[in-house]
Design a protein around this motif. Structure first.
Motif, PDB file in Angstrom:
ATOM      1  N   HIS A  92       3.844  48.861  74.892  1.00 50.10           N
ATOM      2  CA  HIS A  92       3.791  49.540  73.467  1.00 50.10           C
ATOM      3  C   HIS A  92       4.785  50.531  73.521  1.00 50.10           C
ATOM      4  CE1 HIS A  92       0.651  48.165  70.428  1.00 50.10           C
ATOM      5  NE2 HIS A  92      -0.133  47.904  71.778  1.00 50.10           N
ATOM      6  N   VAL A  93       5.280  51.321  74.190  1.00 47.95           N
ATOM      7  CA  VAL A  93       6.136  52.505  74.614  1.00 47.95           C
ATOM      8  C   VAL A  93       7.377  51.772  74.527  1.00 47.95           C
ATOM      9  CG1 VAL A  93       7.102  54.357  75.930  1.00 47.95           C
ATOM     10  CG2 VAL A  93       4.543  53.872  75.664  1.00 47.95           C
ATOM     11  N   LEU A  94       7.771  50.767  75.492  1.00 52.01           N
ATOM     12  CA  LEU A  94       9.111  50.198  75.595  1.00 52.01           C
ATOM     13  C   LEU A  94       9.404  49.383  74.693  1.00 52.01           C
ATOM     14  CD1 LEU A  94       9.140  49.946  79.473  1.00 52.01           C
ATOM     15  CD2 LEU A  94       9.932  51.825  78.157  1.00 52.01           C
ATOM     16  N   ASP A  96       7.544  48.400  71.082  1.00 47.14           N
ATOM     17  CA  ASP A  96       7.193  48.759  69.887  1.00 47.14           C
ATOM     18  C   ASP A  96       7.662  50.247  69.595  1.00 47.14           C
ATOM     19  OD1 ASP A  96       5.997  48.308  67.206  1.00 47.14           O
ATOM     20  OD2 ASP A  96       3.990  48.499  67.910  1.00 47.14           O
ATOM     21  N   TRP A  97       7.173  51.177  70.066  1.00 47.48           N
ATOM     22  CA  TRP A  97       7.546  52.528  69.751  1.00 47.48           C
ATOM     23  C   TRP A  97       9.041  52.949  69.933  1.00 47.48           C
ATOM     24  CZ3 TRP A  97       3.015  55.324  72.852  1.00 47.48           C
ATOM     25  CH2 TRP A  97       1.823  55.036  72.160  1.00 47.48           C
ATOM     26  N   TRP A  98       9.613  52.353  71.115  1.00 41.91           N
ATOM     27  CA  TRP A  98      11.192  52.463  71.153  1.00 41.91           C
ATOM     28  C   TRP A  98      11.851  51.767  70.027  1.00 41.91           C
ATOM     29  CZ3 TRP A  98      14.797  54.958  73.805  1.00 41.91           C
ATOM     30  CH2 TRP A  98      16.184  54.077  73.701  1.00 41.91           C
ATOM     31  N   TYR A  99      11.547  50.626  69.561  1.00 42.36           N
ATOM     32  CA  TYR A  99      12.074  50.129  68.594  1.00 42.36           C
ATOM     33  C   TYR A  99      12.215  50.978  67.111  1.00 42.36           C
ATOM     34  CZ  TYR A  99      12.435  45.880  71.249  1.00 42.36           C
ATOM     35  OH  TYR A  99      12.646  44.969  72.293  1.00 42.36           O
ATOM     36  N   ARG A 100      10.816  51.406  66.753  1.00 41.19           N
ATOM     37  CA  ARG A 100      10.430  52.081  65.504  1.00 41.19           C
ATOM     38  C   ARG A 100      11.241  53.304  65.644  1.00 41.19           C
ATOM     39  NH1 ARG A 100       4.327  51.395  63.591  1.00 41.19           N
ATOM     40  NH2 ARG A 100       3.927  49.481  64.273  1.00 41.19           N
TER      41      ARG A 100
END
Length: 196
Positions: A92-94, A96-100
């Motif tokens: 999720h961090v590397l 999903d959240w990184w892309y967002r």
């Protein structure tokens, strides 16, 4: 496009596969993806990896974005194929959240296991840069972004193996990517270390 013997065997045994291309030279993901693209038919090209499972709705979810003429590519997040809180949290961090966080500032990155492109745009920009052994998907995304719109569809994840993360470790993997991004950003430089 397949690069390993097991992958080739599985692909040939699948009744929906009508053509199997084999990367005998194993020169990296960029050349292999370009070879697959040259053999594929259709206006929308979808890319994934052998250790990735795509949902039944994957093609439809990517394709729906191409009704907008300016769309050149679509990417989505990665989820861990193996279960475990550590894997889910790190993905999720590397992913999903990184892309967002990156896409709104123009640093678009379609991950190789979950991306699609409009063929005309792909051919116009010359496909994947075969000189890059690493971050070839990021490079393609940034060049597509200069040509038109690249969509981040966070509702279209794919599940991919964590074996590389387990072997290398999330910290070392993050450091490898960070160094690769820095090398990529420097004029006249490209990521020198093969990732695969």
């Amino acid at each position: 496009m397949v690069s390993g013997r097991t992958t080739e065997r599985v692909a040939r045994a699948n009744p929906v596969v009508d053509r199997v291309c084999v990367d005998e030279q194993r020169t990296g993901p960029g050349p292999a993806r370009n070879m697959g693209a040259s053999e594929a038919g259709g206006e929308i090209l979808l890319f994934t990896d052998a250790d990735t499972v795509v949902p039944a709705t994957w093609v439809r979810r990517h394709r729906r974005h191409y009704t907008t003429p300016s769309v050149r590519g679509v990417g989505g997040p990665l989820r861990p194929l193996e279960d475990g809180l550590r894997h889910r949290a790190c993905f999720h961090v590397l992913s999903d959240w990184w892309y967002r966080a990156c896409w709104p500032v123009g640093f678009v990155q379609q991950p190789g296991p979950n991306c699609s492109v409009r063929r005309t745009a792909f051919e116009r920009i010359g496909g994947f840069d075969e000189s890059l052994r690493f971050l070839e998907d990021t490079d393609l995304s940034l060049r597509l972004h200069r040509d038109g719109t690249v969509v981040d569809d966070h509702t279209c994840p794919v599940a991919t193996s964590t074996r590389r993360q387990q072997r290398v470790g999330y910290g070392r993997l993050f450091a490898t990517y960070l160094l690769g991004y820095l090398e990529y950003a420097l004029p006249g430089r490209s990521p020198s270390k093969p990732y695969f």
